[in-house]
Design an enzyme around this catalytic site. Structure first.
Site, PDB file in Angstrom:
ATOM      1  N   ASP A 129      -0.338   5.228   0.854  1.00 53.19           N
ATOM      2  CA  ASP A 129      -0.484   6.210   2.005  1.00 53.19           C
ATOM      3  C   ASP A 129      -0.516   5.568   3.361  1.00 53.19           C
ATOM      4  O   ASP A 129      -1.295   4.475   3.486  1.00 53.19           O
ATOM      5  CB  ASP A 129      -1.812   6.913   1.682  1.00 53.19           C
ATOM      6  CG  ASP A 129      -1.815   7.733   0.483  1.00 53.19           C
ATOM      7  OD1 ASP A 129      -1.117   8.911   0.511  1.00 53.19           O
ATOM      8  OD2 ASP A 129      -2.538   7.196  -0.610  1.00 53.19           O
ATOM      9  N   ASP A 159       0.691  -1.108   0.054  1.00 49.72           N
ATOM     10  CA  ASP A 159      -0.059   0.156  -0.038  1.00 49.72           C
ATOM     11  C   ASP A 159       0.847   1.349   0.070  1.00 49.72           C
ATOM     12  O   ASP A 159       2.017   1.244   0.346  1.00 49.72           O
ATOM     13  CB  ASP A 159      -0.855   0.066   1.330  1.00 49.72           C
ATOM     14  CG  ASP A 159      -1.918   1.302   1.659  1.00 49.72           C
ATOM     15  OD1 ASP A 159      -2.328   1.615   0.635  1.00 49.72           O
ATOM     16  OD2 ASP A 159      -1.596   1.794   2.606  1.00 49.72           O
ATOM     17  N   LYS A 174      -8.640  -5.278  -3.175  1.00 51.06           N
ATOM     18  CA  LYS A 174      -7.184  -5.643  -3.593  1.00 51.06           C
ATOM     19  C   LYS A 174      -6.828  -6.966  -3.611  1.00 51.06           C
ATOM     20  O   LYS A 174      -5.766  -7.285  -4.324  1.00 51.06           O
ATOM     21  CB  LYS A 174      -6.489  -4.737  -2.450  1.00 51.06           C
ATOM     22  CG  LYS A 174      -6.303  -3.149  -2.478  1.00 51.06           C
ATOM     23  CD  LYS A 174      -5.214  -2.725  -1.385  1.00 51.06           C
ATOM     24  CE  LYS A 174      -5.260  -1.121  -1.441  1.00 51.06           C
ATOM     25  NZ  LYS A 174      -4.387  -0.599  -0.618  1.00 51.06           N
ATOM     26  N   ASP A 184      -2.270  -0.812   5.910  1.00 52.95           N
ATOM     27  CA  ASP A 184      -2.702  -0.367   6.824  1.00 52.95           C
ATOM     28  C   ASP A 184      -4.109  -0.226   7.262  1.00 52.95           C
ATOM     29  O   ASP A 184      -4.314   0.475   8.439  1.00 52.95           O
ATOM     30  CB  ASP A 184      -1.824   1.026   7.102  1.00 52.95           C
ATOM     31  CG  ASP A 184      -2.445   2.009   6.315  1.00 52.95           C
ATOM     32  OD1 ASP A 184      -2.588   2.135   5.377  1.00 52.95           O
ATOM     33  OD2 ASP A 184      -2.703   3.263   6.967  1.00 52.95           O
ATOM     34  N   ASP A 190      -6.914  -2.962   2.969  1.00 55.81           N
ATOM     35  CA  ASP A 190      -5.820  -3.889   2.722  1.00 55.81           C
ATOM     36  C   ASP A 190      -6.131  -5.417   3.128  1.00 55.81           C
ATOM     37  O   ASP A 190      -5.600  -6.276   2.629  1.00 55.81           O
ATOM     38  CB  ASP A 190      -4.521  -3.338   3.293  1.00 55.81           C
ATOM     39  CG  ASP A 190      -4.255  -2.236   2.614  1.00 55.81           C
ATOM     40  OD1 ASP A 190      -4.080  -2.010   1.569  1.00 55.81           O
ATOM     41  OD2 ASP A 190      -3.977  -1.250   3.515  1.00 55.81           O
TER      42      ASP A 190
END
Length: 237
Positions: A11, A9, A157, A180, A184
């Protein structure tokens, strides 16, 4: 030699709290590449942004954007769903203007429509209201911690990860996923080994194989060390 892919990931995983990528993170990505890992950025953000980062950072060149809804490598582009973007934006303006603000990124998005939360609005309240409205339309709502996302069921994802592995030629022995937030988790469930930084919500930590002691990009650096010590590769026969 084992083929291992590492999905990361962007951000608040590759970045610090202010969403900046440090030179230490770039060095960590280079270390993974030197050891033969295929690094793939997998983000909730718009595909052009993720692909731009993938093009100029040490990665495989395959990028997963829009929470798995768009996957490409600069030559091929796969859009893994359909949504009436204009309808979603109109409904948000008419029924959720108290909570949500349109994002400029929607000009460049195909499947996953994104919104910023209005200043002072509790994220839990905004997500609940959005799920009530968009759920009745057969759409899914998730919150990445950075933005609220609306997309069709089946866009996630985990799906994007599988498509990216195909683009990389398949035949992978092991897959690592690092992120995070709740967007995810589907990626974690597909991977062989998953990890998150210390600031991740508890429900994300419960899904991860490893939880870093440090938050944000410092946590990512810790995870890279763990992976390079062997957590991210199958044992040699």
């Amino acid at each position: 030699m084992a083929r291992v892919a590492v999905f990361v990931d962007v951000d608040w995983t590759l970045t610090d709290r202010e969403r900046r990528i440090s030179s230490r993170v770039v060095e960590a990505l280079e270390r993974l590449q030197r050891e033969g890992y295929f690094v793939v950025l997998a983000s909730a953000t718009a595909y052009p942004i993720v692909y731009g980062l993938s093009r100029y950072l040490p990665t495989s060149g395959v990028a997963v954007g829009e929470n798995g809804g768009v996957v490409g490598d600069g030559r091929r582009l796969e859009i893994l769903g359909r949504i009436d973007k204009e309808l979603v934006l109109r409904v948000a303006r008419e029924r959720l203007s108290c909570c949500l603000e349109d994002s400029w990124q929607n000009l460049f998005r195909f499947v996953d429509v994104t919104f910023a939360l209005r200043k002072g609005v509790d994220p839990g309240y905004a997500v609940g209201e959005a799920r009530h409205v968009f759920g009745a339309m057969g759409l899914e709502v998730k919150y990445s911690g950075v933005a609220l996302h609306v997309h069709p069921p089946g866009v996630n994802k985990g799906v994007g990860l599988r498509k990216a592995l195909e683009m990389l030629g398949g035949g992978f022995d092991y897959v690592v996923a690092v992120g995070d937030s709740e967007v995810d988790v589907d990626m974690f469930r597909v991977a062989d080994f998953s990890a998150c930084p210390a600031h991740a919500p508890e429900e994300v930590k419960k899904e991860a194989s490893y939880v870093a002691k440090a938050p944000y990009s410092d946590g990512f650096l810790e995870i890279v060390d763990v992976v390079l010590r062997g957590a991210g590769k199958p044992a040699k026969e």
